[in-house]
Design an enzyme around this catalytic site. Structure first.
Site, PDB file in Angstrom:
ATOM      1  N   HIS A   1       0.851  -1.189   0.000  1.00 45.22           N
ATOM      2  CA  HIS A   1       0.000   0.000   0.000  1.00 45.22           C
ATOM      3  C   HIS A   1       0.889   1.243   0.000  1.00 45.22           C
ATOM      4  CE1 HIS A   1      -3.519  -2.600   1.503  1.00 45.22           C
ATOM      5  NE2 HIS A   1      -3.501  -2.494   0.195  1.00 45.22           N
TER       6      HIS A   1
ATOM      7  N   LYS B   1       5.201   1.665   0.547  1.00 40.76           N
ATOM      8  CA  LYS B   1       5.987   1.408  -0.667  1.00 40.76           C
ATOM      9  C   LYS B   1       7.478   1.651  -0.448  1.00 40.76           C
ATOM     10  CE  LYS B   1       2.592   1.476  -4.357  1.00 40.76           C
ATOM     11  NZ  LYS B   1       1.313   1.440  -3.640  1.00 40.76           N
TER      12      LYS B   1
ATOM     13  N   GLY C   1       0.469  -3.064  -9.877  1.00 39.50           N
ATOM     14  CA  GLY C   1       1.046  -2.089 -10.795  1.00 39.50           C
ATOM     15  C   GLY C   1       2.065  -1.117 -10.235  1.00 39.50           C
TER      16      GLY C   1
ATOM     17  N   THR D   1       3.401  -0.841  -7.181  1.00 35.36           N
ATOM     18  CA  THR D   1       4.457  -1.455  -6.365  1.00 35.36           C
ATOM     19  C   THR D   1       5.591  -1.951  -7.266  1.00 35.36           C
ATOM     20  OG1 THR D   1       2.827  -2.158  -4.723  1.00 35.36           O
ATOM     21  CG2 THR D   1       4.954  -3.285  -4.689  1.00 35.36           C
TER      22      THR D   1
ATOM     23  N   SER E   1      -3.026  -2.034 -11.050  1.00 41.02           N
ATOM     24  CA  SER E   1      -2.890  -1.451  -9.727  1.00 41.02           C
ATOM     25  C   SER E   1      -3.925  -2.106  -8.800  1.00 41.02           C
ATOM     26  CB  SER E   1      -3.128   0.056  -9.818  1.00 41.02           C
ATOM     27  OG  SER E   1      -2.915   0.640  -8.554  1.00 41.02           O
ATOM     28  N   GLY E   2      -3.587  -2.168  -7.520  1.00 42.29           N
ATOM     29  CA  GLY E   2      -4.471  -2.850  -6.564  1.00 42.29           C
ATOM     30  C   GLY E   2      -5.933  -2.416  -6.641  1.00 42.29           C
TER      31      GLY E   2
ATOM     32  N   ASP F   1      -4.938  -6.995  -7.015  1.00 42.15           N
ATOM     33  CA  ASP F   1      -4.951  -8.018  -5.947  1.00 42.15           C
ATOM     34  C   ASP F   1      -5.711  -9.258  -6.427  1.00 42.15           C
ATOM     35  OD1 ASP F   1      -4.331  -6.329  -3.069  1.00 42.15           O
ATOM     36  OD2 ASP F   1      -5.034  -5.185  -4.767  1.00 42.15           O
TER      37      ASP F   1
ATOM     38  N   ASP G   1      -1.279  -1.493   4.724  1.00 36.18           N
ATOM     39  CA  ASP G   1      -1.308  -0.338   5.620  1.00 36.18           C
ATOM     40  C   ASP G   1      -2.407  -0.594   6.648  1.00 36.18           C
ATOM     41  OD1 ASP G   1      -1.536   2.042   6.931  1.00 36.18           O
ATOM     42  OD2 ASP G   1      -1.409   3.278   5.125  1.00 36.18           O
TER      43      ASP G   1
ATOM     44  N   HIS H   1     -10.556  -0.856  -1.899  1.00 34.86           N
ATOM     45  CA  HIS H   1     -10.712  -2.223  -2.412  1.00 34.86           C
ATOM     46  C   HIS H   1     -10.454  -3.254  -1.312  1.00 34.86           C
ATOM     47  CE1 HIS H   1      -6.567  -0.997  -2.636  1.00 34.86           C
ATOM     48  NE2 HIS H   1      -6.161  -2.192  -2.964  1.00 34.86           N
TER      49      HIS H   1
ATOM     50  N   ASP I   1     -11.178  -6.900  -1.933  1.00 35.67           N
ATOM     51  CA  ASP I   1     -10.201  -7.617  -2.779  1.00 35.67           C
ATOM     52  C   ASP I   1      -9.011  -8.085  -1.934  1.00 35.67           C
ATOM     53  OD1 ASP I   1     -11.921  -6.543  -4.610  1.00 35.67           O
ATOM     54  OD2 ASP I   1     -10.383  -5.651  -5.884  1.00 35.67           O
TER      55      ASP I   1
ATOM     56  N   ARG J   1      -7.555 -14.519   2.044  1.00 36.77           N
ATOM     57  CA  ARG J   1      -8.349 -15.730   2.261  1.00 36.77           C
ATOM     58  C   ARG J   1      -7.863 -16.856   1.343  1.00 36.77           C
ATOM     59  NH1 ARG J   1     -12.152 -17.928  -0.552  1.00 36.77           N
ATOM     60  NH2 ARG J   1     -13.298 -19.609   0.457  1.00 36.77           N
TER      61      ARG J   1
END
Ligand SMILES: O=C(CO)COP(=O)(O)O
Length: 138
Positions: free
Chosen positions: A8, A12, A35, A37, A54-55, A60, A80, A87, A90, A96
């Site tokens: 997050h 980073k 993306g 990261t 990107s997340g 994710d 974070d 999101h 996600d 999980r």
């Protein structure tokens, strides 16, 4: 091994420092990331990383799809814990799926260090067997 990096925004810099410190370990593996990261890591290292979206735009979930197929061997996911993410569902879904498949996932650098040292020692060799035989596959 197939390794994914996700961080997050406020994590980073920590991720870049972490991956830079262990660049010599990661360079022999197949690397994936969300993306931004991945972009940040590639700007600071010589590593080649396959970047997904990107997340918040689905990255994710894309990594989660590989986890669902038991193709991801190790995930470093610096979340974070002090900021809500749009999101969040996600993120929870990805974690999980890691538990469904028993995939080692580090959500902080302290655990990340332990997993990287285990990787260096060859403790992840059992994952080769998973790649060879996929019992859950339909
Ligand atoms: O939001 C993220 C993970 O949940 C990370 O996405 P980015 O790497 O694109 O910032």
């Amino acid at each position: 091994m197939n390794i994914a990096f996700i961080a997050h925004d406020r994590k980073k810099d920590e991720m870049v420092n972490f991956v830079t410190a262990y660049e010599h370990v990661f360079e022999g593996h197949n690397l994936y990331s969300t993306g931004t990261t991945g972009m940040r890591i590639m700007e600071s290292t010589k590593l080649k990383i396959h970047r997904f979206m990107s997340g918040p735009l689905g990255g994710d979930q894309q990594i989660g799809a590989l986890v669902a197929q038991n193709e991801m061997d190790l995930i470093i996911f610096l979340r974070d814990p002090l900021m809500a993410q749009p999101h969040e569902p996600d993120i929870i879904a990805l974690l999980r799926l890691c538990d469904v498949q028993g995939i080692p996932v580090a959500t902080n650098v302290a655990t990340g260090e332990l997993l990287v040292r285990a990787l260096q020692r060859g403790d992840f060799a059992w994952r080769e067997l998973v790649h060879k035989y996929k019992p859950g596959e339909a």
